[in-house]
Design an enzyme around this catalytic site. Structure first.
Site, PDB file in Angstrom:
ATOM      1  CB  THR A 166      -0.943   0.036   1.219  1.00  0.00           C
ATOM      2  OG1 THR A 166      -1.650   1.267   1.239  1.00  0.00           O
ATOM      3  CG2 THR A 166      -0.169  -0.108   2.518  1.00  0.00           C
ATOM      4  NE  ARG A 167      -0.021   5.669  -5.003  1.00  0.00           N
ATOM      5  CZ  ARG A 167      -0.825   5.112  -5.904  1.00  0.00           C
ATOM      6  NH1 ARG A 167      -0.750   3.802  -6.107  1.00  0.00           N
ATOM      7  NH2 ARG A 167      -1.688   5.835  -6.588  1.00  0.00           N
ATOM      8  CG  HIS A 199      -9.730   2.594   2.244  1.00  0.00           C
ATOM      9  ND1 HIS A 199     -10.229   1.420   1.712  1.00  0.00           N
ATOM     10  CD2 HIS A 199      -8.976   3.164   1.268  1.00  0.00           C
ATOM     11  CE1 HIS A 199      -9.808   1.286   0.473  1.00  0.00           C
ATOM     12  NE2 HIS A 199      -9.038   2.318   0.176  1.00  0.00           N
ATOM     13  CG  HIS A 228      -6.856  -0.829   1.727  1.00  0.00           C
ATOM     14  ND1 HIS A 228      -6.305   0.424   1.877  1.00  0.00           N
ATOM     15  CD2 HIS A 228      -6.932  -1.036   0.393  1.00  0.00           C
ATOM     16  CE1 HIS A 228      -6.053   0.950   0.690  1.00  0.00           C
ATOM     17  NE2 HIS A 228      -6.433   0.082  -0.229  1.00  0.00           N
ATOM     18  NE  ARG A 279     -10.902   0.136  -6.922  1.00  0.00           N
ATOM     19  CZ  ARG A 279     -10.417   1.351  -7.194  1.00  0.00           C
ATOM     20  NH1 ARG A 279     -10.339   1.758  -8.448  1.00  0.00           N
ATOM     21  NH2 ARG A 279     -10.010   2.148  -6.219  1.00  0.00           N
TER      22      ARG A 279
END
Length: 392
Positions: A199-200, A204, A207, A293
């Site tokens: 993740t960058r 939320h 996730h 996604r």
């Protein structure tokens, strides 16, 4: 999901270590004032670090032309091993011209600090447009990865590198867990199956949902946010890390998650970078990798699930890590829980979707993201950080 006995083996079978020994470091330091210098940008510094600690195994340095050409065109190194992103050190003609193949080059960071050495074996020109089209699937200079490519030098320097010394991370020393250390942690915990998550962005609810779905089938989660160079409008790494800490404290089982930083830089190469991210997590010891996604995507350059489809281009076992593919998750107002179209009976208007861009816009307006999108504690931290940024 089945566990392959060799799945935790590094991509090269052996974990690369290019950190100079005390003896090598002393030798390099004694030559420091006499070596030709190349100054590295933030991404190149990250690449040196990732090569040195084994995150980019089997790479021992920056790619030569044979490896580079085959990676760009076929997603493989010259020896046939799968590798999807070219790792190169690009300089201008002016910088490259006086450098002699066979010699040592001093590598400095942007502050002029001596951080490493390159044993120069080759200098070669390359086709930027060809790399853009094949790696990024576009030659549009507005794409952040293509923008970097078009603005870098026209000559690649190849050869093995040594990192002068492994320094503690300036912001997150506690979470600086290199591949050798993460592998040992997994072993100490008795984890046989570990899923990695790239993740960058701040985590939320979507996730959280896919991570916990994955945790139902494996022993542990390796939450591995990227803290290297990103786009200017991405949320700062220190803010993201505080959000991860908050979420893990209140909403995750403490003994089944390890949070560590990934020092690499983002390329925003979509499908190709999804493969790259999976191979890096394999080197860290993961047996599985979450692909959601538009993984590593930006704008509208890639299809929603192109980063999942690309895994089908490789024979079983070639990657040595199992992709766990998830659809776009949302909050379902009918069932009052997180879901995807695979599990929710909802109509489109009953699904709460918010992109990172929309969340940033809300925060700038002083609005908190709804609890259906973000845990309240995380939303409050994001709002606090945004207020500080605006006031500054």
């Amino acid at each position: 999901m089945s566990h392959h006995p060799d799945a935790i083996t590094p991509h090269s079978r052996e974990l690369v270590n290019r950190i100079a020994t005390p003896e090598q470091r002393a030798e390099f330091l004694s030559k420091a004032d006499f070596l030709p210098r190349v100054q590295l940008d933030e991404r190149a510094v990250s690449d040196v670090e990732m090569i040195a600690i084994g995150g980019f195994s089997p790479l021992t340095g920056f790619m030569n032309q044979e490896d580079y050409d085959r990676v760009v065109m076929q997603m493989r190194l010259a020896n046939g091993l799968v590798w999807s992103i070219p790792i190169t050190l690009s300089v201008t003609e002016e910088v490259a011209s006086p450098l002699k193949e066979g010699g040592l080059i001093r590598l400095d960071n942007s502050s002029g600090d001596f951080i490493g050495v390159l044993q120069l074996t080759q200098k070669y020109h390359y086709d930027k447009a060809r790399e853009a089209i094949n790696v990024y699937r576009t030659d549009d200079a507005k794409h952040p990865g293509v923008h970097v490519l078009y603005n870098q030098g026209s000559v690649n320097l190849a050869g093995d590198i040594w990192l002068l010394q492994r320094d503690a991370h300036s912001q997150f020393p506690t979470y600086q867990i290199d591949p050798a250390a993460s592998r040992q942690m997994f072993k100490d915990k008795g984890w046989k199956t570990i899923v990695g998550f790239q993740t960058r962005n701040p985590i939320h609810r979507a996730h959280e949902y896919i991570q916990k779905c994955a945790l139902e089938t494996v022993d542990g989660l390796f939450l591995h946010p990227l803290v290297g160079a990103t786009k200017e409008d991405d949320i700062a790494a220190d803010v993201r890390m505080r959000c991860y800490e908050i979420l893990l404290e209140y909403y995750y089982p403490q003994d089944r998650v390890i949070l560590a930083i990934n020092p690499a830089a983002m390329r925003y190469a979509g499908p190709r970078e999804a493969i790259f991210h999976a191979l890096v997590r394999k080197n860290y010891g993961c047996t599985h990798f979450i692909v959601g996604r538009d993984h590593a995507g930006v704008g509208d350059y890639y299809g929603t699930y192109d980063a999942q489809y690309i895994f089908e281009e490789f024979a079983p076992g070639e990657l040595g890590i199992v992709p766990m593919k998830f659809e776009h998750a949302f909050y379902c107002t009918r069932t009052k829980q997180m879901a995807t179209t695979k599990t929710s009976p909802s109509r489109p208007e009953e699904r709460v979707h918010l992109s990172g861009t929309k969340v940033r816009e809300m925060l700038r307006r002083g609005e908190l993201p709804p609890p259906e999108f973000s845990r309240p504690e995380v939303a409050a931290e994001l709002a606090r950080a945004m207020r500080i940024q605006v006031s500054a």
